[in-house]
Design a protein around this motif. Structure first.
Motif, PDB file in Angstrom:
ATOM      1  N   LYS A 105       0.825  -1.220   0.030  1.00 33.45           N
ATOM      2  CA  LYS A 105       0.211  -0.141   0.030  1.00 33.45           C
ATOM      3  C   LYS A 105       0.911   1.219  -0.169  1.00 33.45           C
ATOM      4  CE  LYS A 105      -4.150   1.990   2.055  1.00 33.45           C
ATOM      5  NZ  LYS A 105      -3.529   3.331   1.624  1.00 33.45           N
ATOM      6  N   ASP A 106       0.395   1.982  -0.880  1.00 32.99           N
ATOM      7  CA  ASP A 106       1.388   3.198  -0.810  1.00 32.99           C
ATOM      8  C   ASP A 106       0.711   4.703  -0.634  1.00 32.99           C
ATOM      9  OD1 ASP A 106       0.003   4.188  -3.252  1.00 32.99           O
ATOM     10  OD2 ASP A 106       2.006   4.847  -4.170  1.00 32.99           O
ATOM     11  N   TYR A 107       1.382   5.598  -0.186  1.00 33.61           N
ATOM     12  CA  TYR A 107       0.851   6.939   0.280  1.00 33.61           C
ATOM     13  C   TYR A 107       1.353   7.897  -0.700  1.00 33.61           C
ATOM     14  CZ  TYR A 107      -0.566   4.245   4.290  1.00 33.61           C
ATOM     15  OH  TYR A 107      -1.263   3.299   4.854  1.00 33.61           O
ATOM     16  N   THR A 119       1.640  12.940  -5.299  1.00 37.91           N
ATOM     17  CA  THR A 119       3.240  12.766  -5.451  1.00 37.91           C
ATOM     18  C   THR A 119       3.426  11.367  -6.288  1.00 37.91           C
ATOM     19  OG1 THR A 119       3.716  11.689  -3.360  1.00 37.91           O
ATOM     20  CG2 THR A 119       3.605  13.978  -3.406  1.00 37.91           C
ATOM     21  N   GLY A 120       4.638  11.175  -6.474  1.00 36.66           N
ATOM     22  CA  GLY A 120       4.880   9.741  -7.109  1.00 36.66           C
ATOM     23  C   GLY A 120       4.842   8.764  -5.857  1.00 36.66           C
ATOM     24  N   GLY A 121       4.876   9.179  -4.605  1.00 42.96           N
ATOM     25  CA  GLY A 121       4.785   8.235  -3.454  1.00 42.96           C
ATOM     26  C   GLY A 121       5.493   8.620  -2.117  1.00 42.96           C
ATOM     27  N   VAL A 175       3.234  -6.895 -14.012  1.00 44.74           N
ATOM     28  CA  VAL A 175       2.025  -6.112 -14.088  1.00 44.74           C
ATOM     29  C   VAL A 175       1.738  -5.767 -12.714  1.00 44.74           C
ATOM     30  CG1 VAL A 175      -0.319  -6.433 -14.608  1.00 44.74           C
ATOM     31  CG2 VAL A 175       1.244  -8.048 -15.675  1.00 44.74           C
ATOM     32  N   PHE A 176       1.811  -4.452 -12.452  1.00 37.98           N
ATOM     33  CA  PHE A 176       1.602  -3.836 -11.386  1.00 37.98           C
ATOM     34  C   PHE A 176      -0.163  -3.419 -11.361  1.00 37.98           C
ATOM     35  CE2 PHE A 176       2.820   0.900  -9.166  1.00 37.98           C
ATOM     36  CZ  PHE A 176       1.582   0.629  -8.557  1.00 37.98           C
ATOM     37  N   ILE A 177      -0.774  -4.021 -10.540  1.00 40.35           N
ATOM     38  CA  ILE A 177      -2.320  -3.707 -10.553  1.00 40.35           C
ATOM     39  C   ILE A 177      -2.756  -2.941  -9.357  1.00 40.35           C
ATOM     40  CG2 ILE A 177      -4.720  -5.082 -11.171  1.00 40.35           C
ATOM     41  CD1 ILE A 177      -2.935  -7.409 -11.501  1.00 40.35           C
ATOM     42  N   VAL A 199       2.862  -1.259 -15.936  1.00 42.56           N
ATOM     43  CA  VAL A 199       3.785  -2.251 -16.668  1.00 42.56           C
ATOM     44  C   VAL A 199       5.254  -2.325 -16.257  1.00 42.56           C
ATOM     45  CG1 VAL A 199       2.173  -2.205 -18.692  1.00 42.56           C
ATOM     46  CG2 VAL A 199       4.224  -0.827 -18.851  1.00 42.56           C
ATOM     47  N   ARG A 200       5.158  -1.998 -15.066  1.00 38.72           N
ATOM     48  CA  ARG A 200       6.401  -1.938 -14.437  1.00 38.72           C
ATOM     49  C   ARG A 200       6.370  -2.103 -12.900  1.00 38.72           C
ATOM     50  NH1 ARG A 200       5.163   2.503 -11.641  1.00 38.72           N
ATOM     51  NH2 ARG A 200       3.639   3.745 -12.712  1.00 38.72           N
ATOM     52  N   MET A 201       7.332  -2.326 -11.968  1.00 36.36           N
ATOM     53  CA  MET A 201       7.155  -2.375 -10.606  1.00 36.36           C
ATOM     54  C   MET A 201       6.819  -0.716 -10.084  1.00 36.36           C
ATOM     55  SD  MET A 201       7.043  -4.916  -8.764  1.00 36.36           S
ATOM     56  CE  MET A 201       7.464  -4.166  -7.205  1.00 36.36           C
ATOM     57  N   GLY A 202       6.433  -0.603  -8.942  1.00 37.71           N
ATOM     58  CA  GLY A 202       6.052   0.736  -8.362  1.00 37.71           C
ATOM     59  C   GLY A 202       7.202   1.363  -7.671  1.00 37.71           C
ATOM     60  N   ASP A 203       7.207   2.549  -7.478  1.00 34.30           N
ATOM     61  CA  ASP A 203       8.107   3.413  -6.854  1.00 34.30           C
ATOM     62  C   ASP A 203       7.490   4.204  -5.809  1.00 34.30           C
ATOM     63  OD1 ASP A 203      10.440   4.525  -5.894  1.00 34.30           O
ATOM     64  OD2 ASP A 203      11.230   5.136  -7.805  1.00 34.30           O
ATOM     65  N   PRO A 204       7.437   4.064  -4.556  1.00 31.50           N
ATOM     66  CA  PRO A 204       8.333   3.342  -3.633  1.00 31.50           C
ATOM     67  C   PRO A 204       7.707   1.952  -3.161  1.00 31.50           C
ATOM     68  CG  PRO A 204       6.767   4.614  -2.234  1.00 31.50           C
ATOM     69  CD  PRO A 204       6.501   4.974  -3.804  1.00 31.50           C
ATOM     70  N   GLU A 205       6.764   1.253  -3.834  1.00 34.32           N
ATOM     71  CA  GLU A 205       6.229   0.008  -3.766  1.00 34.32           C
ATOM     72  C   GLU A 205       7.588  -1.006  -3.873  1.00 34.32           C
ATOM     73  OE1 GLU A 205       4.690   2.096  -5.544  1.00 34.32           O
ATOM     74  OE2 GLU A 205       2.754   1.780  -5.234  1.00 34.32           O
ATOM     75  N   SER A 206       8.510  -0.818  -4.818  1.00 35.61           N
ATOM     76  CA  SER A 206       9.540  -1.842  -5.037  1.00 35.61           C
ATOM     77  C   SER A 206      10.547  -1.603  -3.765  1.00 35.61           C
ATOM     78  CB  SER A 206      10.672  -1.311  -5.932  1.00 35.61           C
ATOM     79  OG  SER A 206       9.858  -1.159  -7.217  1.00 35.61           O
TER      80      SER A 206
HETATM   81  N1  GLY Z   1       3.928   4.726  -6.348  1.00 34.95           N
HETATM   82  C1  GLY Z   1       2.925   4.620  -7.640  1.00 34.95           C
HETATM   83  C2  GLY Z   1       3.616   4.063  -8.889  1.00 34.95           C
HETATM   84  O1  GLY Z   1       4.871   3.750  -8.804  1.00 34.95           O
HETATM   85  O2  GLY Z   1       2.972   4.222 -10.004  1.00 34.95           O
END
Ligand code: GLY
Ligand code: AMP
Length: 423
Positions: A217-219, A231-233, A274-276, A292-299
């Motif tokens: 879960k991101d913020y 923001t991007g996260g 696949v990032f759903i 179609v990539r990993m998330g940032d900061p989820e990675s």
């Molecule tokens: N944190 C959301 C993204 O990478 O798209």
């Protein structure tokens, strides 16, 4: 083997960190990288969209695997560029083909894909400048709040959620007729608002088989309590604590399997993530977006929990042998807190000296926007550093990150002190 990671953020530092741990990696390159990747790999000053320069780098350095971090080069067709080149076609590239990347590159395409394959998502219609008036009439049939999405890539800014009907109509016109998000908003998807809690599910697929990676879960909002600009996260935790077995079974049956089958049916080459993005409404999952990539900061919270050798995992992805891999996941929770430059996501300054990184003990520092200038590590972006910790639960992990952050300083450093507040 020699491996190249494309990108320069926290996500790419995390990829590099995991790949550098693998005994199978001989020489690791990151293009263009940051001050953190420079400590564990060789940074190459190449833009992620300069395919000719990437080709030269791959051939010169005998690189056998390329891991693509951001969506841009994927949407621009880097997979096809490699597949169509006689000297690059045997290089393992982790990322989907151009056709696959359209799931992120076009919101309208993603919606059509979900409709065609029976994947639960919000009801929608899409509009262009030609049928602006129909778009306004469609808004009148919906209830507030109104969700307007620019079709194309808009650096994470293309989604508007508006309470007032007239304001929604004005914004629709701004997007369609006045290019509010440039070419990206020449088509706009209007969709039903879903009221629930968000989570992200990450899938690694070789086009035939798939592995579901840890959830997160991101913020996204800049301010405490999820307020202010997107923001991007600003932080993330893994796993999402409310993603229990029954919800995960629904997600796999109703979303993951139909997505992978849909890719197969449409004969789309897809060897990558696949990032759903999902919203849970009354315990039912709905897709709000594909990436179609990993998330940032989820990675920064998902990858440290994967115990497998990442090079083995990627090789199995590229050679369609993911069915032979069994995932090993660290049962501890992970949390990351993003330190950002004051002013972000609006204007901010670069080049501020970052102090204290060497004092961090039991957290991992992933560099996001950093550079080395005259031998000093300085800020070089809005999101600067992600501080990741692992512990028995996300609260303990967060405590560790917040304690370690006290060791770090740069001028106008800002971070949210309430990551995980809603859980
Ligand atoms: N944190 C959301 C993204 O990478 O798209
Ligand atoms: P996206 O760029 O598609 O991830 O959208 C950005 C954010 O808008 C998401 O993280 C959600 O918080 C929100 N969002 C997108 N679509 C919807 C929807 N249909 N209902 C409610 N919120 C949404």
């Amino acid at each position: 083997m020699n491996i190249l990671v494309l990108g320069s953020g926290g996500r790419e530092h995390t990829f590099a960190y995991k790949i550098a741990e693998s005994p199978r990696c001989e020489n690791l390159f990151v293009a263009p990288g940051n001050a953190g990747t420079a400590l564990i790999a060789e940074n190459v000053a190449i833009s992620v969209n300069d395919f000719r320069a990437i080709k030269q780098c791959v051939l010169e350095n005998k690189i056998e695997m390329v891991v693509v971090g951001p969506e841009g080069p994927l949407v621009n067709g880097i997979y096809n560029y490699f597949a169509d080149s006689s000297s690059l076609k045997d290089v393992m590239l982790i990322g989907p083909s151009k056709k696959g990347a359209l799931l992120e590159g076009s919101k309208e395409r993603a919606k059509e894909f979900m409709m065609a394959h029976g994947i639960p998502t919000a009801a929608y219609e899409s509009f262009t400048a030609e049928n602006l008036d129909e778009g306004k009439s469609f808004l009148e049939t919906l209830q507030s709040p109104y969700v307007l999405k620019a079709d194309g890539l808009a650096a994470g800014k293309g989604v508007l959620i508006i309470n007032d009907l007239n304001e929604a109509k004005t914004e629709l016109e701004n997007m369609l007729s006045h290019s509010k998000f440039g070419e990206a908003s020449s088509t706009v998807v209007i969709e039903e608002f879903l009221d629930g809690i968000e989570l992200s599910v990450f899938v690694l697929t070789d086009g035939q088989n798939y592995k579901i990676l840890p959830t997160a879960k991101d913020y996204k909002r800049i301010g405490e309590g999820d307020t202010g600009l997107n923001t991007g996260g600003m932080g993330a935790i893994s796993p999402a604590p409310f993603a229990d077995e029954s919800l995960m079974r629904k997600i796999e049956d109703q979303i993951v399997i139909p997505t992978i089958n849909g890719l197969k049916e449409e004969q789309i080459d897809y060897k990558g993530f696949v990032f759903i993005g999902l919203i849970k409404v009354d315990n039912e999952p709905f897709v709000i977006e594909y990436n179609v990539r990993m998330g940032d900061p989820e990675s920064e919270v998902v990858l440290p929990r994967i115990k497998n050798d990442l090079v083995d995992l990627f090789e199995a992805t590229a050679t369609q042998k993911l069915d032979g891999i069994s995932l090993e996941i660290d049962q501890r929770a992970a949390a990351t807190v993003m330190l950002v430059s004051g002013g972000y996501p609006e204007a901010y300054d670069n080049g501020k000296e970052i102090i204290g990184i060497e004092h961090i003990g039991d957290s991992i520092v992933f560099h996001a926007g950093t550079a080395v200038k005259d031998g000093v590590t300085v800020t070089n972006g809005g999101r600067v550093i992600a501080v990741t910790s692992l512990d028995t639960d996300f609260k303990q992990a967060l405590k560790k990150s917040y304690r370690n952050i006290e060791e770090l300083y740069f001028d106008k450093m800002y971070y949210r002190t309430d990551i995980g507040f809603d859980l």
